[in-house]
Design a protein around this motif. Sequence first.
Motif, PDB file in Angstrom:
ATOM      1  N   SER A  92      11.584-112.418 -16.872  1.00  0.00           N
ATOM      2  CA  SER A  92      11.667-113.376 -15.767  1.00  0.00           C
ATOM      3  C   SER A  92      10.333-113.719 -15.107  1.00  0.00           C
ATOM      4  O   SER A  92      10.337-114.427 -14.098  1.00  0.00           O
ATOM      5  N   LYS A  93       9.240-113.214 -15.666  1.00  0.00           N
ATOM      6  CA  LYS A  93       7.922-113.404 -15.042  1.00  0.00           C
ATOM      7  C   LYS A  93       8.008-112.952 -13.585  1.00  0.00           C
ATOM      8  O   LYS A  93       8.383-111.847 -13.313  1.00  0.00           O
ATOM      9  N   PHE A  94       7.696-113.834 -12.642  1.00  0.00           N
ATOM     10  CA  PHE A  94       7.699-113.458 -11.223  1.00  0.00           C
ATOM     11  C   PHE A  94       8.913-114.012 -10.474  1.00  0.00           C
ATOM     12  O   PHE A  94       8.907-114.067  -9.252  1.00  0.00           O
ATOM     13  N   GLN A  95       9.960-114.381 -11.196  1.00  0.00           N
ATOM     14  CA  GLN A  95      11.142-114.941 -10.537  1.00  0.00           C
ATOM     15  C   GLN A  95      11.859-113.906  -9.680  1.00  0.00           C
ATOM     16  O   GLN A  95      12.514-114.260  -8.712  1.00  0.00           O
ATOM     17  N   ASN A  96      11.736-112.629 -10.044  1.00  0.00           N
ATOM     18  CA  ASN A  96      12.403-111.584  -9.279  1.00  0.00           C
ATOM     19  C   ASN A  96      11.350-110.574  -8.815  1.00  0.00           C
ATOM     20  O   ASN A  96      11.338-109.424  -9.244  1.00  0.00           O
ATOM     21  N   LYS A  97      10.495-111.027  -7.912  1.00  0.00           N
ATOM     22  CA  LYS A  97       9.394-110.187  -7.442  1.00  0.00           C
ATOM     23  C   LYS A  97       9.884-108.932  -6.736  1.00  0.00           C
ATOM     24  O   LYS A  97       9.253-107.884  -6.829  1.00  0.00           O
ATOM     25  N   LYS A  98      11.024-109.012  -6.055  1.00  0.00           N
ATOM     26  CA  LYS A  98      11.544-107.828  -5.368  1.00  0.00           C
ATOM     27  C   LYS A  98      11.865-106.724  -6.373  1.00  0.00           C
ATOM     28  O   LYS A  98      11.578-105.557  -6.121  1.00  0.00           O
ATOM     29  N   LYS A  99      12.452-107.097  -7.484  1.00  0.00           N
ATOM     30  CA  LYS A  99      12.775-106.098  -8.495  1.00  0.00           C
ATOM     31  C   LYS A  99      11.497-105.537  -9.102  1.00  0.00           C
ATOM     32  O   LYS A  99      11.380-104.321  -9.296  1.00  0.00           O
ATOM     33  N   LEU A 100      10.533-106.397  -9.405  1.00  0.00           N
ATOM     34  CA  LEU A 100       9.249-105.922  -9.933  1.00  0.00           C
ATOM     35  C   LEU A 100       8.578-104.979  -8.943  1.00  0.00           C
ATOM     36  O   LEU A 100       8.073-103.921  -9.329  1.00  0.00           O
ATOM     37  N   LEU A 101       8.579-105.346  -7.673  1.00  0.00           N
ATOM     38  CA  LEU A 101       7.965-104.510  -6.650  1.00  0.00           C
ATOM     39  C   LEU A 101       8.670-103.155  -6.580  1.00  0.00           C
ATOM     40  O   LEU A 101       8.012-102.109  -6.492  1.00  0.00           O
ATOM     41  N   SER A 102       9.973-103.166  -6.647  1.00  0.00           N
ATOM     42  CA  SER A 102      10.739-101.923  -6.622  1.00  0.00           C
ATOM     43  C   SER A 102      10.373-101.033  -7.808  1.00  0.00           C
ATOM     44  O   SER A 102      10.192 -99.817  -7.664  1.00  0.00           O
ATOM     45  N   LEU A 103      10.243-101.619  -8.985  1.00  0.00           N
ATOM     46  CA  LEU A 103       9.877-100.855 -10.179  1.00  0.00           C
ATOM     47  C   LEU A 103       8.452-100.315 -10.087  1.00  0.00           C
ATOM     48  O   LEU A 103       8.186 -99.173 -10.475  1.00  0.00           O
ATOM     49  N   VAL A 104       7.535-101.121  -9.569  1.00  0.00           N
ATOM     50  CA  VAL A 104       6.146-100.677  -9.402  1.00  0.00           C
ATOM     51  C   VAL A 104       6.099 -99.526  -8.398  1.00  0.00           C
ATOM     52  O   VAL A 104       5.393 -98.529  -8.604  1.00  0.00           O
ATOM     53  N   GLU A 105       6.856 -99.635  -7.322  1.00  0.00           N
ATOM     54  CA  GLU A 105       6.880 -98.565  -6.316  1.00  0.00           C
ATOM     55  C   GLU A 105       7.463 -97.278  -6.906  1.00  0.00           C
ATOM     56  O   GLU A 105       7.002 -96.185  -6.574  1.00  0.00           O
ATOM     57  N   GLU A 106       8.456 -97.403  -7.769  1.00  0.00           N
ATOM     58  CA  GLU A 106       9.000 -96.218  -8.434  1.00  0.00           C
ATOM     59  C   GLU A 106       7.929 -95.553  -9.300  1.00  0.00           C
ATOM     60  O   GLU A 106       7.761 -94.329  -9.285  1.00  0.00           O
ATOM     61  N   ALA A 107       7.185 -96.361 -10.040  1.00  0.00           N
ATOM     62  CA  ALA A 107       6.096 -95.826 -10.864  1.00  0.00           C
ATOM     63  C   ALA A 107       5.033 -95.173  -9.988  1.00  0.00           C
ATOM     64  O   ALA A 107       4.491 -94.121 -10.331  1.00  0.00           O
ATOM     65  N   ARG A 108       4.749 -95.777  -8.851  1.00  0.00           N
ATOM     66  CA  ARG A 108       3.752 -95.217  -7.947  1.00  0.00           C
ATOM     67  C   ARG A 108       4.203 -93.859  -7.402  1.00  0.00           C
ATOM     68  O   ARG A 108       3.431 -92.920  -7.328  1.00  0.00           O
ATOM     69  N   ARG A 109       5.482 -93.760  -7.031  1.00  0.00           N
ATOM     70  CA  ARG A 109       6.000 -92.479  -6.531  1.00  0.00           C
ATOM     71  C   ARG A 109       5.901 -91.394  -7.603  1.00  0.00           C
ATOM     72  O   ARG A 109       5.485 -90.269  -7.319  1.00  0.00           O
ATOM     73  N   GLU A 110       6.271 -91.731  -8.828  1.00  0.00           N
ATOM     74  CA  GLU A 110       6.160 -90.773  -9.934  1.00  0.00           C
ATOM     75  C   GLU A 110       4.701 -90.349 -10.113  1.00  0.00           C
ATOM     76  O   GLU A 110       4.400 -89.181 -10.316  1.00  0.00           O
ATOM     77  N   SER A 111       3.809 -91.315 -10.035  1.00  0.00           N
ATOM     78  CA  SER A 111       2.382 -91.053 -10.219  1.00  0.00           C
ATOM     79  C   SER A 111       1.819 -90.192  -9.103  1.00  0.00           C
ATOM     80  O   SER A 111       1.027 -89.277  -9.357  1.00  0.00           O
ATOM     81  N   GLU A 112       2.206 -90.483  -7.876  1.00  0.00           N
ATOM     82  CA  GLU A 112       1.705 -89.703  -6.741  1.00  0.00           C
ATOM     83  C   GLU A 112       2.170 -88.258  -6.820  1.00  0.00           C
ATOM     84  O   GLU A 112       1.394 -87.337  -6.554  1.00  0.00           O
ATOM     85  N   SER A 113       3.414 -88.071  -7.194  1.00  0.00           N
ATOM     86  CA  SER A 113       3.954 -86.717  -7.326  1.00  0.00           C
ATOM     87  C   SER A 113       3.186 -85.938  -8.394  1.00  0.00           C
ATOM     88  O   SER A 113       2.787 -84.790  -8.187  1.00  0.00           O
ATOM     89  N   LEU A 114       2.949 -86.571  -9.520  1.00  0.00           N
ATOM     90  CA  LEU A 114       2.208 -85.934 -10.605  1.00  0.00           C
ATOM     91  C   LEU A 114       0.753 -85.687 -10.196  1.00  0.00           C
ATOM     92  O   LEU A 114       0.203 -84.610 -10.447  1.00  0.00           O
ATOM     93  N   SER A 115       0.136 -86.655  -9.550  1.00  0.00           N
ATOM     94  CA  SER A 115      -1.250 -86.505  -9.087  1.00  0.00           C
ATOM     95  C   SER A 115      -1.384 -85.357  -8.103  1.00  0.00           C
ATOM     96  O   SER A 115      -2.336 -84.576  -8.175  1.00  0.00           O
ATOM     97  N   ASP A 116      -0.417 -85.239  -7.202  1.00  0.00           N
ATOM     98  CA  ASP A 116      -0.446 -84.140  -6.226  1.00  0.00           C
ATOM     99  C   ASP A 116      -0.400 -82.787  -6.942  1.00  0.00           C
ATOM    100  O   ASP A 116      -1.128 -81.862  -6.580  1.00  0.00           O
ATOM    101  N   LEU A 117       0.450 -82.676  -7.942  1.00  0.00           N
ATOM    102  CA  LEU A 117       0.573 -81.439  -8.708  1.00  0.00           C
ATOM    103  C   LEU A 117      -0.746 -81.116  -9.422  1.00  0.00           C
ATOM    104  O   LEU A 117      -1.229 -79.984  -9.364  1.00  0.00           O
ATOM    105  N   ILE A 118      -1.338 -82.105 -10.041  1.00  0.00           N
ATOM    106  CA  ILE A 118      -2.604 -81.907 -10.762  1.00  0.00           C
ATOM    107  C   ILE A 118      -3.706 -81.488  -9.791  1.00  0.00           C
ATOM    108  O   ILE A 118      -4.464 -80.545 -10.057  1.00  0.00           O
ATOM    109  N   GLN A 119      -3.787 -82.155  -8.659  1.00  0.00           N
ATOM    110  CA  GLN A 119      -4.827 -81.825  -7.682  1.00  0.00           C
ATOM    111  C   GLN A 119      -4.624 -80.433  -7.097  1.00  0.00           C
ATOM    112  O   GLN A 119      -5.597 -79.718  -6.855  1.00  0.00           O
ATOM    113  N   GLN A 120      -3.383 -80.042  -6.890  1.00  0.00           N
ATOM    114  CA  GLN A 120      -3.097 -78.691  -6.399  1.00  0.00           C
ATOM    115  C   GLN A 120      -3.570 -77.654  -7.415  1.00  0.00           C
ATOM    116  O   GLN A 120      -4.206 -76.662  -7.058  1.00  0.00           O
ATOM    117  N   TYR A 121      -3.281 -77.889  -8.680  1.00  0.00           N
ATOM    118  CA  TYR A 121      -3.714 -76.967  -9.734  1.00  0.00           C
ATOM    119  C   TYR A 121      -5.240 -76.886  -9.779  1.00  0.00           C
ATOM    120  O   TYR A 121      -5.804 -75.798  -9.858  1.00  0.00           O
TER     121      TYR A 121
END
Length: 127
Positions: A92-121
């Motif tokens: 859909s390209k950018f026709q459903n930006k809310k859904k894209l934003l939601s998916l990007v935010e999910e990826a960001r949350r996964e990334s932040e959680s993993l980054s926090d673990l790596i930095q703690q180690y």
Amino acid sequence: MDKEVFLALLEDSGVNISQALGRFMGNEALFLSFIGKLPEKLQFEPILQALEQEDEEEFYMRVHGLKGMAGNLSIESIHDCAQAILVEFRASKFQNKKKLLSLVEEARRESESLSDLIQQYQKEEKA
């Protein structure tokens, strides 16, 4: 935290450790070196900026790069998020930006959680 605990926590966070080590020919130290660089490589601002500006090429390339990096390190949680973003974008390209934003935010949350673990180690390893 010792290395075995860290690897187990990575596995719990969506990293397929046995697959990752296979990609690194069993070289655990090399894998840990690469995964240790991940927090500085995971940048979502350029992805969000491209989404906001509806810059198709930049958005696609940034998300595709995220997917590739996650795939190379066998980070299934982030890889799957990036794949879902690309599927939605191709459909859909950018026709459903809310859904894209939601998916990007999910990826960001996964990334932040993993980054926090790596930095703690890394912090505990230096101590």
